[in-house]
Motif scaffolding. Sequence first.
Motif, PDB file in Angstrom:
ATOM      1  N   SER A 130     100.361  29.465 -93.447  1.00  0.00           N
ATOM      2  CA  SER A 130      99.337  30.515 -93.508  1.00  0.00           C
ATOM      3  C   SER A 130      99.945  31.917 -93.398  1.00  0.00           C
ATOM      4  CB  SER A 130      98.279  30.299 -92.425  1.00  0.00           C
ATOM      5  OG  SER A 130      98.849  30.395 -91.137  1.00  0.00           O
ATOM      6  N   TYR A 131     101.204  32.015 -93.042  1.00  0.00           N
ATOM      7  CA  TYR A 131     101.883  33.310 -92.921  1.00  0.00           C
ATOM      8  C   TYR A 131     102.842  33.591 -94.077  1.00  0.00           C
ATOM      9  CZ  TYR A 131     100.146  33.421 -88.153  1.00  0.00           C
ATOM     10  OH  TYR A 131      99.332  33.434 -87.049  1.00  0.00           O
ATOM     11  N   PHE A 132     102.958  32.699 -95.036  1.00  0.00           N
ATOM     12  CA  PHE A 132     103.952  32.816 -96.099  1.00  0.00           C
ATOM     13  C   PHE A 132     103.566  33.766 -97.227  1.00  0.00           C
ATOM     14  CE2 PHE A 132     105.710  28.226 -95.392  1.00  0.00           C
ATOM     15  CZ  PHE A 132     106.287  28.631 -94.210  1.00  0.00           C
ATOM     16  N   LYS A 133     102.296  34.066 -97.395  1.00  0.00           N
ATOM     17  CA  LYS A 133     101.800  34.763 -98.584  1.00  0.00           C
ATOM     18  C   LYS A 133     102.578  36.034 -98.940  1.00  0.00           C
ATOM     19  CE  LYS A 133      97.730  36.850-100.575  1.00  0.00           C
ATOM     20  NZ  LYS A 133      96.801  37.861-100.141  1.00  0.00           N
ATOM     21  N   ASP A 134     102.729  36.943 -98.041  1.00  0.00           N
ATOM     22  CA  ASP A 134     103.376  38.220 -98.345  1.00  0.00           C
ATOM     23  C   ASP A 134     104.748  38.344 -97.687  1.00  0.00           C
ATOM     24  OD1 ASP A 134     101.227  39.180 -99.891  1.00  0.00           O
ATOM     25  OD2 ASP A 134     100.124  39.666 -98.059  1.00  0.00           O
ATOM     26  N   CYS A 135     105.389  37.236 -97.484  1.00  0.00           N
ATOM     27  CA  CYS A 135     106.667  37.214 -96.777  1.00  0.00           C
ATOM     28  C   CYS A 135     107.826  37.491 -97.748  1.00  0.00           C
ATOM     29  CB  CYS A 135     106.839  35.847 -96.122  1.00  0.00           C
ATOM     30  SG  CYS A 135     108.242  35.732 -95.045  1.00  0.00           S
ATOM     31  N   ALA A 136     108.632  38.494 -97.437  1.00  0.00           N
ATOM     32  CA  ALA A 136     109.772  38.842 -98.289  1.00  0.00           C
ATOM     33  C   ALA A 136     111.080  38.267 -97.770  1.00  0.00           C
ATOM     34  CB  ALA A 136     109.894  40.361 -98.386  1.00  0.00           C
ATOM     35  N   SER A 137     111.124  37.948 -96.487  1.00  0.00           N
ATOM     36  CA  SER A 137     112.338  37.372 -95.920  1.00  0.00           C
ATOM     37  C   SER A 137     111.978  36.478 -94.739  1.00  0.00           C
ATOM     38  CB  SER A 137     113.326  38.457 -95.493  1.00  0.00           C
ATOM     39  OG  SER A 137     112.737  39.343 -94.582  1.00  0.00           O
ATOM     40  N   VAL A 138     112.879  35.542 -94.469  1.00  0.00           N
ATOM     41  CA  VAL A 138     112.686  34.573 -93.403  1.00  0.00           C
ATOM     42  C   VAL A 138     113.953  34.519 -92.564  1.00  0.00           C
ATOM     43  CG1 VAL A 138     112.378  32.107 -92.877  1.00  0.00           C
ATOM     44  CG2 VAL A 138     111.130  33.140 -94.788  1.00  0.00           C
ATOM     45  N   ILE A 139     113.775  34.560 -91.255  1.00  0.00           N
ATOM     46  CA  ILE A 139     114.887  34.294 -90.338  1.00  0.00           C
ATOM     47  C   ILE A 139     114.529  32.996 -89.636  1.00  0.00           C
ATOM     48  CG2 ILE A 139     116.193  35.047 -88.333  1.00  0.00           C
ATOM     49  CD1 ILE A 139     115.559  37.922 -89.108  1.00  0.00           C
ATOM     50  N   SER A 192     114.605  20.239 -86.873  1.00  0.00           N
ATOM     51  CA  SER A 192     114.870  21.591 -87.388  1.00  0.00           C
ATOM     52  C   SER A 192     115.213  21.552 -88.869  1.00  0.00           C
ATOM     53  CB  SER A 192     116.027  22.238 -86.627  1.00  0.00           C
ATOM     54  OG  SER A 192     115.690  22.446 -85.288  1.00  0.00           O
ATOM     55  N   CYS A 193     115.978  20.560 -89.264  1.00  0.00           N
ATOM     56  CA  CYS A 193     116.353  20.434 -90.674  1.00  0.00           C
ATOM     57  C   CYS A 193     115.127  20.164 -91.536  1.00  0.00           C
ATOM     58  CB  CYS A 193     117.389  19.331 -90.846  1.00  0.00           C
ATOM     59  SG  CYS A 193     118.056  19.249 -92.513  1.00  0.00           S
ATOM     60  N   ILE A 194     114.253  19.294 -91.083  1.00  0.00           N
ATOM     61  CA  ILE A 194     113.027  18.996 -91.827  1.00  0.00           C
ATOM     62  C   ILE A 194     112.158  20.242 -91.940  1.00  0.00           C
ATOM     63  CG2 ILE A 194     110.844  17.716 -91.728  1.00  0.00           C
ATOM     64  CD1 ILE A 194     112.567  15.376 -90.516  1.00  0.00           C
ATOM     65  N   GLN A 195     112.046  20.999 -90.854  1.00  0.00           N
ATOM     66  CA  GLN A 195     111.252  22.234 -90.892  1.00  0.00           C
ATOM     67  C   GLN A 195     111.868  23.248 -91.852  1.00  0.00           C
ATOM     68  OE1 GLN A 195     111.052  23.070 -86.635  1.00  0.00           O
ATOM     69  NE2 GLN A 195     108.846  22.684 -86.712  1.00  0.00           N
ATOM     70  N   CYS A 199     106.776  24.555 -82.519  1.00  0.00           N
ATOM     71  CA  CYS A 199     105.543  23.796 -82.298  1.00  0.00           C
ATOM     72  C   CYS A 199     104.403  24.311 -83.169  1.00  0.00           C
ATOM     73  CB  CYS A 199     105.157  23.816 -80.823  1.00  0.00           C
ATOM     74  SG  CYS A 199     104.751  25.449 -80.200  1.00  0.00           S
ATOM     75  N   MET A 200     104.565  25.488 -83.743  1.00  0.00           N
ATOM     76  CA  MET A 200     103.538  26.066 -84.607  1.00  0.00           C
ATOM     77  C   MET A 200     103.799  25.743 -86.078  1.00  0.00           C
ATOM     78  SD  MET A 200     103.167  29.735 -82.721  1.00  0.00           S
ATOM     79  CE  MET A 200     101.794  30.295 -83.692  1.00  0.00           C
ATOM     80  N   GLY A 201     104.764  24.862 -86.338  1.00  0.00           N
ATOM     81  CA  GLY A 201     105.122  24.494 -87.705  1.00  0.00           C
ATOM     82  C   GLY A 201     103.949  24.197 -88.624  1.00  0.00           C
ATOM     83  N   PRO A 202     102.939  23.465 -88.160  1.00  0.00           N
ATOM     84  CA  PRO A 202     101.818  23.151 -89.054  1.00  0.00           C
ATOM     85  C   PRO A 202     101.056  24.376 -89.580  1.00  0.00           C
ATOM     86  CG  PRO A 202     101.829  21.642 -87.200  1.00  0.00           C
ATOM     87  CD  PRO A 202     102.856  22.715 -86.902  1.00  0.00           C
TER      88      PRO A 202
END
Length: 116
Positions: free
Chosen positions: A14-23, A37-40, A7-10
């Motif tokens: 704002s959290y992507f800037k210094d992100c090295a990995s995503v789960i 989920s696929c679209i997100q 629900c916080m997708g929008p």
Amino acid sequence: MRELGGCMGPIWPSYFKDCASVIFVVDSADTAQISSSCIQLLSVLSAEPLRAASVLILFNKSDVPCTMSITEMKSLFRMDDIVASAPQPMALLEVSARSGRGLQEVLSWLDSTTAK
């Protein structure tokens, strides 16, 4: 580490800037949300700040009787096409947060991506 629910997708960018990995966790038992989920996921993968981030996609709730199989999930998500076209290194795991199935593999993935 940040946990950002669907629900916080929008506000995720704002959290992507210094992100090295995503789960990215997908509820394999919630068939009504698969397309969302696929679209997100596609939105996350196309974000410029995440082009070099390692991505782990977890298909959760493998312990639930009504869950889709990993083969069905990969087909619905067209994961072969996504993996082939995404610039990020990507891994997929079938897990159960409840039973702990796949936890060791997740920890190994984290260890290998943070060691770089």
